[in-house]
Design a protein around this motif. Sequence first.
Motif, PDB file in Angstrom:
ATOM      1  N   THR A 275       0.809  -1.223   0.000  1.00  0.00           N
ATOM      2  CA  THR A 275       0.000   0.000   0.000  1.00  0.00           C
ATOM      3  C   THR A 275       0.845   1.277   0.000  1.00  0.00           C
ATOM      4  N   LYS A 278       0.658   2.911  -3.296  1.00  0.00           N
ATOM      5  CA  LYS A 278      -0.626   3.439  -3.771  1.00  0.00           C
ATOM      6  C   LYS A 278      -0.603   4.957  -3.728  1.00  0.00           C
ATOM      7  N   MET A 279      -0.847   5.578  -4.863  1.00  0.00           N
ATOM      8  CA  MET A 279      -0.847   7.048  -4.936  1.00  0.00           C
ATOM      9  C   MET A 279      -1.606   7.483  -6.189  1.00  0.00           C
ATOM     10  N   TYR A 280      -1.963   8.779  -6.234  1.00  0.00           N
ATOM     11  CA  TYR A 280      -2.668   9.339  -7.390  1.00  0.00           C
ATOM     12  C   TYR A 280      -1.936  10.583  -7.846  1.00  0.00           C
ATOM     13  N   PRO A 282      -1.131   7.249 -10.239  1.00  0.00           N
ATOM     14  CA  PRO A 282      -0.461   6.021  -9.792  1.00  0.00           C
ATOM     15  C   PRO A 282       0.931   5.869 -10.390  1.00  0.00           C
ATOM     16  N   ARG A 325      -3.927   7.065   0.042  1.00  0.00           N
ATOM     17  CA  ARG A 325      -3.055   7.246  -1.115  1.00  0.00           C
ATOM     18  C   ARG A 325      -1.930   8.218  -0.794  1.00  0.00           C
TER      19      ARG A 325
END
Length: 430
Positions: A275, A278-280, A282, A325
Motif C-alpha cells: 500500500t 498506492k498514490m494518485y 499512480p 493514497r
Amino acid sequence: MSTLLITNGRVIDPSSKRDEVADVFIVDGKIQEVGKHISAIAEKTIDATGLVVAPGLVDIHVHFREPGREDMETLETGSRAALAGGITTVVTMPNTAPIADNQTVIEFIVKRARELDLITIYPAGAITKNEAGSMLAEMREMKNSGAVAVSDDGVDVDNPGVLLSAMEYAKTHDMLLMNHCETPELDESGVMHEGWVSTELGLPGIPEVAEDHGVAKGIMLAQRSGARFHISHMSTKAAAAALREAKRAGLANVTGEVSVQHFALTDEECRGYNTHAKMYPPLRSRDHVDAIVEAIKDGIIDALTTDHAPHIEPDKIKPFADAARGTVGLETSFAVMNTYLVKAGHIPLSQGIALMTHKPAEIIRQKKGTLAVGADADIAIFDPDKEWIVDEKEFLSKGRNSVFIGKKLVGKAVHTIVGGKVKMSGGKIV
Ligand SMILES: [Zn+2]
Ligand SMILES: [Zn+2]
C-alpha cells in the motif's frame, strides 16, 4: 554581524551557471560572496571538502496536514523532515481540515511558519471553496495573506467551465494556478495504474487517459485564458507529449512538475499489495516512466517535487483498495533524483539541482533557490556519493509511509542552512 564561511565545496548554483570548487561567505543571513579562496574571517566555518554546496532545495508540492490532521504531520514535523532532506522552501497544498480556501487559514500557516523559524513555507490556497469544484475561493484575499498559488490538489477541477473561470480570475490577480489533472469520470474508480500488473493483482486499474485528458484540458484552457498554469505530478507519455507540444507552440504560461517517485519507480512496486505504492496519479508502467525521464532530459519538465503525503499507519495497513493514497518524500527526494537520474547517467547533477532549486522558485516567483550575491543564505550541503538504505524509523516526518523503504539510495544532506543559520547537521535538527 553574524558570519559563516563554507570552504572548498563543489558549489553547484545553476541559477548563475556555477559548478566549481569554491567558498561561500555569508553575512547576516545573505550570500555575501562566492569565489575561490575567500580570505574573510568568519565566526563559524564549515569545511565542505568532497561535498556539494547547493542552494537549499525548493519543493513546490507538499502536504503538511496542519491545521486539522496533526496526527499525520504538523508544520513543525514537516519542516524538520524538509531540513533533513536539504529542503529549505516548500509550497503546502490546501487540502487540510479545514481546507485552506480563505485568508484565515492562509494567515494561520504563514504565522505558524514564522514562529517555527525552521524553513520558508509558502501556502497554496484552494481554487474552489472546500475544493468542491463549484464556487471560486477568494484568491485575492488569499494572495494578500501570503498564498503564492491556488490548487484543488487531491482532485481535478472537474468542470471545465469552472476551471476556465478560475484561470481568468487567477490571471486577473496574477496568481499561479496549479492543477491535479485527473478526470474523475475517466478513472473508473481504479486504485493503481491499469495494465499487466493490475490485471495480475486483480485490482481495478486507472486508465492513463484520466490524466491525459486532464492535462490536455488544462493546457487548452491555459491557452485560452493566458493564466499561469502549472501541471502537478505528471506521470504519463501523453502528458509529457502535451507539455512538449505546448512549449513548442510557445505557451510560456504553462509549466509542469514530476514527483520523483514517478521517474524512479514503476507499478511493479504494487506487487504484494504494497500500500505504500498506492498514490494518485499512480506509479506507471516502464514505457511511461521512460517517457517521463526523456522529458526531464530534454528540459520539458520545469520542476521536481515530492508530493510528500504523510499518513498514519492504520490508514495504510488496509486492503490495497481501501488504503490511503500517497507516499512521504521530503527526506529522500534529493537521493532519489541523484540515484535514478544522475547516477543512472540520464542528466548531470547540476541539471537535477536546477529542477529542485531556481526553476521551481521561478514558477512561484520567489527569490529562492539561488546562491546569487544578496540572496537569502538558504544552502544545502550534500554528500553526493553517500550510500544508504531507507529506514522509515529514522524519519523526522510523522509519516512512515515511504515507497522507498528498504531501497538503497545514493546521496544525503549533511548540513542544511536557512537564512545563514545551520538548522540541520548530520541528520539532527540544530
Ligand atoms: Zn495531487
Ligand atoms: Zn499532492
